[in-house]
Enzyme design. Structure first.
Site, PDB file in Angstrom:
ATOM      1  N   HIS A   1      -2.225   0.365  -9.650  1.00 61.91           N
ATOM      2  CA  HIS A   1      -2.736  -0.612  -8.669  1.00 61.91           C
ATOM      3  C   HIS A   1      -3.319  -1.841  -9.388  1.00 61.91           C
ATOM      4  O   HIS A   1      -4.497  -2.171  -9.225  1.00 61.91           O
ATOM      5  CB  HIS A   1      -3.802   0.046  -7.781  1.00 61.91           C
TER       6      HIS A   1
ATOM      7  N   ARG B   1       0.869  -1.173   0.000  1.00 58.87           N
ATOM      8  CA  ARG B   1       0.000   0.000   0.000  1.00 58.87           C
ATOM      9  C   ARG B   1       0.909   1.228   0.000  1.00 58.87           C
ATOM     10  O   ARG B   1       1.994   1.206   0.603  1.00 58.87           O
ATOM     11  CB  ARG B   1      -0.875   0.035   1.254  1.00 58.87           C
TER      12      ARG B   1
ATOM     13  N   GLU C   1      -4.976   7.396  -4.175  1.00 54.24           N
ATOM     14  CA  GLU C   1      -5.235   6.861  -5.514  1.00 54.24           C
ATOM     15  C   GLU C   1      -6.563   7.390  -6.018  1.00 54.24           C
ATOM     16  O   GLU C   1      -7.503   7.473  -5.221  1.00 54.24           O
ATOM     17  CB  GLU C   1      -5.235   5.330  -5.471  1.00 54.24           C
TER      18      GLU C   1
HETATM   19  C1  GLV Z   1      -5.103  -5.275  -3.946  1.00 56.13           C
HETATM   20  O1  GLV Z   1      -4.399  -4.369  -3.671  1.00 56.13           O
HETATM   21  C2  GLV Z   1      -5.618  -6.194  -2.998  1.00 56.13           C
HETATM   22  O2  GLV Z   1      -5.496  -5.947  -1.790  1.00 56.13           O
HETATM   23  O3  GLV Z   1      -6.176  -7.220  -3.403  1.00 56.13           O
END
Ligand code: GLV
Length: 316
Positions: free
Chosen positions: A279, A231, A260
């Site tokens: 992401h 993250r 984001e």
């Molecule tokens: C993506 O970032 C997830 O947590 O699946």
């Protein structure tokens, strides 16, 4: 905690975004459920009030979702629901059973190989019709440090070991874990980073990991190339440009950001030593998302605590 009694929730709210077929997929398997599947931005306070269970990756903007009796997260990280959100301690929070490790391992390997094989340079030379032989670097034999030794970290470790790297894990406990060569506790960060070519973040976002990579850790990063698939807030992003300018990091591939989508004003966009992706390193699949929910639903109906229950205190 007293063991739960059987519960038969029927009204399921799904925020589907990338997974438009998830609602149909679930009702085909459980026609007794009433599923309302909406894009996250379209979920209203009334939808949340209607729901007994919410299934999704991020919370809606409106409505009392923090007080829902059950939320099932279809992503690996549950922080959007749990980290500093004020989620009710009584909400049952479950997480997906999907293993994103192999997929994220491929993403990280691609990023590392793009650096060692100078792929950006060759693309630029091709665009300029320029014939410019350059030396590539071997990935085999380099030292990789992965922060987080859970299923995602393990998938990454497998990918790098397969090409001949040594892979070292850093975790809260420092407990030994396959397939890492070594695992040490996070307070050994500087020693473990010594000589590392790659520093990969794959830990959950919790109170302990928030800004884990602060200025002092970045200074101790030994010129490693950073890959963040955890993250954004695991790093103090405001220090990243300095860390790159000072050579504390030799570059960075970032799939996640503190905010984001990444703001168009971010100083990270134009940097040639930074690679940005939106992401996407581990994408939820419809069967994967449905499997964990349906298993947990069967456990709830049987009056059991689902195996995929997240401990609020621990944060993952
Ligand atoms: C993506 O970032 C997830 O947590 O699946």
């Amino acid at each position: 905690m007293a063991s739960p009694s059987p519960w038969f929730p029927k009204r399921i709210l799904i925020s589907h975004n990338l997974h438009e077929g998830l609602g149909e997929f679930l009702t085909a398997r459980r026609p007794d459920l009433t599923v309302r599947a909406l894009a996250l931005a379209d979920i209203s306070a009334a939808d949340v009030e209607w729901a007994e269970v919410m299934v999704g990756f991020r919370p809606p903007r409106e409505g009392a979702w923090r007080d829902l009796r059950w939320i099932h997260c279809i992503g690996a990280g549950v922080d959007a629901f749990l980290f500093r959100t004020g989620l009710s301690p009584n909400t049952l929070l479950t997480r997906t059973s999907e293993d994103f490790g192999p997929q994220i391992g491929e993403y990280c390997l691609a990023r590392a190989l793009a650096v060692t094989q100078r792929l950006r340079l060759h693309d630029a030379d091709q665009a300029a019709r320029e014939w410019r032989p350059t030396h590539s670097e071997r990935l085999a034999g380099t030292r990789v440090v992965v922060v987080g030794t859970g299923s995602v970290g393990q998938g990454i470790a497998r990918a790098f070991r397969a090409v001949g790297c040594s892979v070292h894990g850093l975790s809260r406990s420092g407990n030994r874990h396959e397939p890492f060569d070594t695992v040490e506790p996070l307070d050994r960060f500087a020693a473990v980073l010594d000589g590392a070519r790659w520093l990969i973040l794959a830990c959950p976002l919790t109170e302990e990991s928030w800004h884990l990579l602060d200025r002092s850790k970045l200074e101790a990063a030994s010129g490693a190339y950073l890959i963040n698939v955890a993250r954004g807030a695991v790093i103090d992003e405001s220090v990243l440009p300095l860390a790159l300018d000072q050579g504390w990091l030799s570059g960075a591939a970032l799939d996640v950001f503190e905010r984001e989508p990444l703001s168009p004003d971010s100083p990270l966009w134009p940097r040639r030593d930074v690679t940005i992706s939106p992401h996407i390193s581990g994408l939820t699949t419809i069967p994967g998302a449905a499997a964990g929910f349906l298993t947990s639903l069967a456990e709830v109906e049987a009056g059991c605590r689902p195996e995929l229950t997240v401990e609020h205190q621990r944060g993952y």
